[in-house]
Design a protein around this motif. Structure first.
Motif, mmCIF file in Angstrom:
data_model
loop_
_atom_site.group_PDB
_atom_site.id
_atom_site.type_symbol
_atom_site.label_atom_id
_atom_site.label_comp_id
_atom_site.label_asym_id
_atom_site.label_seq_id
_atom_site.Cartn_x
_atom_site.Cartn_y
_atom_site.Cartn_z
ATOM 1 N N HIS A 405 -108.834 28.724 80.799
ATOM 2 C CA HIS A 405 -110.169 28.303 81.227
ATOM 3 C C HIS A 405 -110.375 28.509 82.722
ATOM 4 O O HIS A 405 -109.433 28.715 83.480
ATOM 5 C CB HIS A 405 -110.434 26.845 80.835
ATOM 6 N N GLU A 406 -111.647 28.468 83.117
ATOM 7 C CA GLU A 406 -112.027 28.554 84.525
ATOM 8 C C GLU A 406 -112.326 27.139 84.994
ATOM 9 O O GLU A 406 -112.426 26.231 84.183
ATOM 10 C CB GLU A 406 -113.304 29.404 84.675
ATOM 11 N N ALA A 410 -107.890 24.840 85.874
ATOM 12 C CA ALA A 410 -107.462 26.230 85.668
ATOM 13 C C ALA A 410 -106.552 26.640 86.827
ATOM 14 O O ALA A 410 -106.656 26.100 87.928
ATOM 15 C CB ALA A 410 -108.675 27.146 85.620
ATOM 16 N N ASP A 412 -105.120 28.999 89.801
ATOM 17 C CA ASP A 412 -105.575 30.041 90.729
ATOM 18 C C ASP A 412 -104.710 31.273 90.417
ATOM 19 O O ASP A 412 -103.524 31.302 90.720
ATOM 20 C CB ASP A 412 -105.355 29.563 92.172
#
Ligand code: HEM
Length: 483
Positions: A405-406, A410, A412
């Motif tokens: 997911h963003e 989430a 990096d």
């Protein structure tokens, strides 16, 4: 009119550069520096332990040579980006290869030679090139499936690294050289046996404080000579087969079907920057760079999935939903395996087979405000921030979900660099990721994994010999009941 003189802005100067000597670092001995504090096969762990003690920038000495260690992922990416003009691979690595009788290829090329060779390699390993090769890749996976069916039927233990290297070599030979070498069905005397001698020797000699082999040879050096000669012979064979194909079908020079044909066609052109030597060097480079890296990445992934049954079950569910039949695998199906992709990324974050990249400054320069004189070794640590809670939530946990997911929670994505970064980032990465997905989808859809374990049942140790591999993993499979 106001005649008050306005104050001129004072010129600002950048802060003076720090020197490497001013940085912290482990205490060193005269002449040998920190070499005796480093265990050659655990080198990555020793340097990572110093990162935790001294921070993101510190000094260490490889013998009398001073090195700057950089473990901040942003700065590492900046350093790796400044190639080939400001940083290069250490000159020592090419010297060692030549001394062993190996011809260097793309990995050790620099300047214009590197640019010319890189263009060809990138073309051969482009996503379109790999898509076109996909049916042949699946064929190799199906051969491995037959081998594993026999092992499951006979309740035989699978030596994981051995079988996986057969898989990766067959794929590289097919894609890059247009040759079906079929080492999966080969006997014991396969090319991997010799690559297994060459790869650790490169690592051993690069780190060796004394070049004793120039004076006398140990049994391991004689074994190495034999393996180099055998591999060179196999390479000449592969090149011979490609030349015969090109002589039979001259249109292949204008439309080469693979990397080897493209290089052979270019080798005949003046100014191409690719000579006969570079062709030999790149056949060896592709074998060396693509075999162990991918095979060990798959071995680490299997090991971690086996220890996380809930992740394994979810990955299997996904495979059975989207790609249940290996014989009918398509690229579109592979694209749908998002959770499996998360498992692959997560495994490479925790167990990157290349946990560091050393480079050398080509001229005086600076890194994060630190003066770096020409020819200084800059040791880029890839596994530090990627395993720190400051950069990844609960970093020690194997959690494939973080790649799905963003937004909050989430990861990096730039914090982990399993394939390196910048213009020299691994050109085989699309191929490697696909090889991993295909073999895992085949395995998860067809077998139950009884064990992926070390001989003594203890945690798999990380061994650094060219790449970071798990020591002695063996696997036992059982055909699933509904198969
Ligand atoms: C999971 C598998 C793999 C991993 C983790 C991996 C990792 C890496 C890393 C870290 C580098 C150094 C990048 C840099 O300096 O920034 C590299 C370079 C390279 N890799 Fe891979 N690699 C893998 C598979 C492959 C495959 C399948 C091939 C091709 C057959 C390949 C060919 C190369 C070559 C030729 C280079 C040198 C590139 C250059 O210097 O321009 N690798 N790889």
């Amino acid at each position: 009119m106001d005649s008050t003189p306005t104050a001129l802005p004072l010129p600002t100067f950048p802060p003076p550069l720090r020197t490497i000597e001013s940085l912290p670092g482990p205490r060193r001995w005269p002449l040998v520096g920190n070499v005796l504090q480093i265990r050659p096969l655990r080198l990555h762990q020793d340097v990572e332990a110093w990162c935790r003690e001294y921070g993101d920038f510190f000094q260490m000495y490889m013998g009398p040579e001073q090195a700057l260690v950089v473990a901040d992922h942003d700065v590492v990416a900046q350093v790796l980006k400044q190639r080939p003009d400001t940083f290069r691979r250490p000159a020592l690595s090419e010297r060692i290869m030549r001394e062993m009788g190996c011809v260097p290829g793309l990995f050790d090329a620099e300047g214009q030679d590197w640019r010319n060779q890189r263009r060809m390699v990138m073309h051969a390993f482009s996503p379109q090139g790999i898509k076109a090769y996909f049916p042949s890749l699946v064929k190799v996976a199906l051969r491995l499936q037959q081998r594993w069916d026999r092992a499951a039927q006979d309740e035989r233990t699978i030596v994981l690294s051995d079988d996986l290297k057969r898989y990766t070599v067959d794929i590289i030979a097919g894609l890059a050289f247009g040759t079906d070498v079929d080492t999966i069905n080969g006997g014991e005397e396969v090319i991997q046996r010799h690559l297994d001698v060459i790869l650790p020797a490169i690592a051993r000699r690069t780190l060796s404080f004394v070049a004793y082999w120039r004076v006398f040879k140990l049994p391991q050096d004689r074994r190495l000579e034999h393996s180099v000669a055998t591999v060179r012979h196999a390479i000449q064979d592969l090149i011979g087969q490609a030349r015969t194909r090109m002589a039979r079908e001259p249109e292949r020079a204008a439309h080469p079907a693979n990397l080897l044909e493209a290089m052979l066609a270019a080798a005949g052109q003046p100014g191409s920057g690719v000579g006969d030597e570079a062709v030999v060097g790149n056949v060896l480079t592709m074998l060396l760079a693509g075999e162990d890296t991918t095979a060990n990445s798959i071995a680490w992934l299997l090991y971690q999935l086996q220890r996380h049954p809930e992740a394994l079950a979810r990955a299997r569910d996904e495979v059975l939903r989207h790609a249940p039949d290996p014989a009918a695998f398509t690229m579109e199906q592979m694209d749908k395996l998002e959770y499996l992709n998360g498992c692959i990324q997560e495994s490479m974050r925790i167990k990157p087979v290349a946990p560091f990249i050393p480079v050398e400054a080509m001229h005086d320069t600076s890194v994060a405000g630190i003066h770096v004189p020409a020819r200084t070794l800059v040791w880029c640590v890839l596994r530090h921030h990627s395993m720190a809670d400051s950069h990844v939530e609960q970093a020690a946990q194997f959690d494939p979900q973080r790649w799905l997911h963003e937004g909050p929670g989430a990861i990096d994505r730039k914090v982990a660099m399993p394939f390196g970064a910048g213009p020299r980032i691994c050109p085989g990465r699309y191929l490697a990721l696909l090889e991993m997905k295909v073999v895992m989808a085949m395995l998860l859809g067809r077998y139950d994994i009884d064990a992926v374990a070390t001989p003594d049942g203890k945690e798999a140790e990380e061994l650094m010999a060219f790449v970071m591999s798990p020591i002695g993993l063996a696997m036992r499979l059982r055909r699933q009941r509904w198969q």
